[in-house]
Design an enzyme around this catalytic site. Structure first.
Site, PDB file in Angstrom:
ATOM      1  N   HIS A 132      -6.290 -10.095  15.760  1.00  0.00           N
ATOM      2  CA  HIS A 132      -6.902 -11.064  16.680  1.00  0.00           C
ATOM      3  C   HIS A 132      -6.765 -12.459  16.097  1.00  0.00           C
ATOM      4  CE1 HIS A 132     -10.137 -10.329  13.826  1.00  0.00           C
ATOM      5  NE2 HIS A 132     -10.913 -11.224  14.392  1.00  0.00           N
ATOM      6  N   HIS A 192      -8.825 -14.900  15.202  1.00  0.00           N
ATOM      7  CA  HIS A 192      -9.772 -15.612  14.354  1.00  0.00           C
ATOM      8  C   HIS A 192      -9.030 -15.962  13.057  1.00  0.00           C
ATOM      9  CE1 HIS A 192     -13.695 -14.017  16.408  1.00  0.00           C
ATOM     10  NE2 HIS A 192     -13.314 -15.183  16.901  1.00  0.00           N
ATOM     11  N   ASP A 198      -9.495 -16.080   9.892  1.00  0.00           N
ATOM     12  CA  ASP A 198      -9.426 -15.258   8.669  1.00  0.00           C
ATOM     13  C   ASP A 198      -8.480 -14.069   8.831  1.00  0.00           C
ATOM     14  OD1 ASP A 198     -11.368 -14.376  10.512  1.00  0.00           O
ATOM     15  OD2 ASP A 198     -12.486 -13.277   8.980  1.00  0.00           O
ATOM     16  N   HIS A 199      -7.851 -13.958  10.007  1.00  0.00           N
ATOM     17  CA  HIS A 199      -6.878 -12.882  10.225  1.00  0.00           C
ATOM     18  C   HIS A 199      -5.452 -13.383  10.478  1.00  0.00           C
ATOM     19  CE1 HIS A 199      -9.884  -9.565  10.405  1.00  0.00           C
ATOM     20  NE2 HIS A 199     -10.664 -10.623  10.552  1.00  0.00           N
ATOM     21  N   HIS A 236     -14.673  -7.023  20.090  1.00  0.00           N
ATOM     22  CA  HIS A 236     -15.031  -8.173  19.260  1.00  0.00           C
ATOM     23  C   HIS A 236     -15.257  -9.381  20.172  1.00  0.00           C
ATOM     24  CE1 HIS A 236     -15.579 -10.175  15.543  1.00  0.00           C
ATOM     25  NE2 HIS A 236     -14.452 -10.845  15.520  1.00  0.00           N
ATOM     26  N   ASP A 276     -11.531  -6.605  13.659  1.00  0.00           N
ATOM     27  CA  ASP A 276     -12.979  -6.610  13.599  1.00  0.00           C
ATOM     28  C   ASP A 276     -13.521  -5.974  14.869  1.00  0.00           C
ATOM     29  OD1 ASP A 276     -12.261  -8.288  11.506  1.00  0.00           O
ATOM     30  OD2 ASP A 276     -13.348 -10.015  12.241  1.00  0.00           O
ATOM     31  N   HIS A 282     -13.995  -6.040   4.982  1.00  0.00           N
ATOM     32  CA  HIS A 282     -14.437  -7.178   5.801  1.00  0.00           C
ATOM     33  C   HIS A 282     -15.898  -7.511   5.540  1.00  0.00           C
ATOM     34  CE1 HIS A 282     -14.825  -9.853   9.371  1.00  0.00           C
ATOM     35  NE2 HIS A 282     -13.552 -10.064   9.135  1.00  0.00           N
TER      36      HIS A 282
END
Lengths: 301, 301
Positions: free
Chosen positions: A60, A62, A64-65, A140, A210, A268
């Protein structure tokens, strides 16, 4: 299969912890799963050969990914890459990456193919003779997919002593491996199972980050050998998990148990926790075979 | 002034080296200059307080100078920042950052102001009572600015013995500091220079990365205390420097000499070189006061 966790902490890169990224080796593929900031340095530290990465799966959008992806794509170019790179991600990533290349007046000298996903049902996104990768739709705050990596069943194995005893011509070996009965040189039908053995059990790995607790994924990941399931929070912070659409360690374990997986890897983690062992203890109240993911850890299965 | 180099290597982040980023402390400001991937981790390692950064200057939109910015902006949000952040950069950055925030459905909870630059002439981009920052137009493959950070001349300093001897009313002190002559209580004119001393010499720092050899910048950076000038290559690779619009160590030194700067800091080294001391030796054939920039080095001046 070999899983190398490059980073498994939530939210931000820090001095000693990295955001999400993993490398899965499966049947000569090196799949990169998620690509938080700093992933290219983690690849170096973990001695992963850049040129062997041909498929990148992004869960996805976000940061941090995926914030490490544009840098990795640039570095591939600087290293003189010429093999095609496939990226599987939610829609939008292609625009982000191409905009940055345009501003830098700097294009890749290798073919870069985006496979942008929008399907809310599970779908196969990569397949060859030996491996299949399908999405695991997650729950998510934005459109998110986990990924299920599965080996396909291999050929049956010849029991060479039995085959030679039965006097079967070599031209039938391929049919035997495919499970068929054949005729021997004496003209008699030889039952397949009398001269072959079952193939190795195909391995499977499910990556789920997530996501909020989502029982819908259980049929998809049923009986996988290894499940990585996010556990951003402990149960005592379940009130934070719900609105942010993350899971607790206990919830991850509950999914693992219901799906009858071989092993559960947690990750995570929110950076609010100093002692990760509590995640393991909490999960083990529900499901026994739990290990803590950590940056640099390698799992072979 | 205090300059903390967070990263000063070209092209890509590596295990032990970081792309360009610097922190300049000047009159209570913490200015961040460029923001390659990994800058937020370097800020942590160098113990720079995130909340004190209110102005970020981006030289150009090649990845090794800004790929760490979107992550830093996200981290500021996660840390609960509420003070405004100003970003000075070439046009295009705002679109890149806002696109990524839109895809993540995640906006900053602090005011984020982009000052997008397009001017090819030097211009003042930040100014307050004590400090002025202006662009240094550079010659690179895409639109690029260096930045000149200058303290403004401070007030003259009162020579209190002389002031009291002259019997000057306290209400005139401010005029004295501003350099004016004043009248004492006896009604006589007191010449300013007889009761005040010159202010401290204002300090200045010029950041010039990335650029081909460009003599046009010399008048702008004349007599600065410290010049950081990129030296991607050694003179033996001058043939690589020209088409990529980078400089050699010798060229950087030539600029430093002609501009009569106090000190030259080298950086933005190509990763092809193992021994950086050769950069210093080469530059010192032209200009004596040369130091090698390196990640984590701090200069006070």
């Amino acid at each position: 299969m070999k899983l190398n966790i490059l980073g498994c902490y939530s939210a931000t890169p820090r001095t000693f912890t990295n955001p999400t990224s993993q490398v899965l080796e499966i049947n000569n593929h090196i799949f990169l799963i998620d690509c938080g900031e700093g992933t290219q340095v983690q690849l170096r530290k973990n001695k992963i050969k850049f040129s062997r990465i041909k498929h990148i799966f992004i869960s996805h959008l976000h940061g941090d990914h995926f914030f490490g992806l544009v840098g990795l794509i640039s570095t591939f170019r600087l290293l003189g890459r010429d093999t095609e790179l496939h990226i599987y991600s939610p829609k939008g990533l292609k625009e982000v990456i191409t905009l940055q290349m345009k501003l830098a007046n700097s294009w890749t000298n290798y073919k870069l193919t985006f496979h942008e996903l929008t399907n809310k049902e599970s779908e196969i996104v990569f397949e060859d003779e030996k491996v299949e990768v399908r999405t695991i739709p997650l729950d998510h705050r934005i459109y998110t997919n986990g990924f299920l990596f599965k080996e396909k069943p291999g050929d049956r194995k010849l029991d060479m002593n039995a085959v030679l005893n039965e006097n079967i011509d070599v031209s039938y070996y391929r049919k035997l491996k495919q499970g068929a009965d054949v005729t021997n040189e004496a003209g008699e039908v030889v039952k397949n199972e009398t001269v072959t053995k079952a193939p190795n059990k195909p391995k499977s790995y499910a990556f789920c980050s997530d996501t909020a607790y989502k029982e819908d994924i259980i049929p998809l990941i049923k009986n996988v050998d290894v499940l990585y399931h996010e556990s951003t929070f402990l149960e005592k912070h379940a009130k934070l998990a719900a609105p942010t659409k993350h899971s607790t360690a206990k919830q991850a374990a509950s999914i693992a148990k219901q799906a009858n997986v071989g092993q559960l890897i947690l990750g995570h983690y929110s950076t609010r926790y100093d002692d990760l062992n509590v995640f393991k203890t909490e999960a083990q109240t529900i499901f026994d075979n739990v290990v803590l993911g950590d940056d640099g850890k390698v799992f072979e299965f």
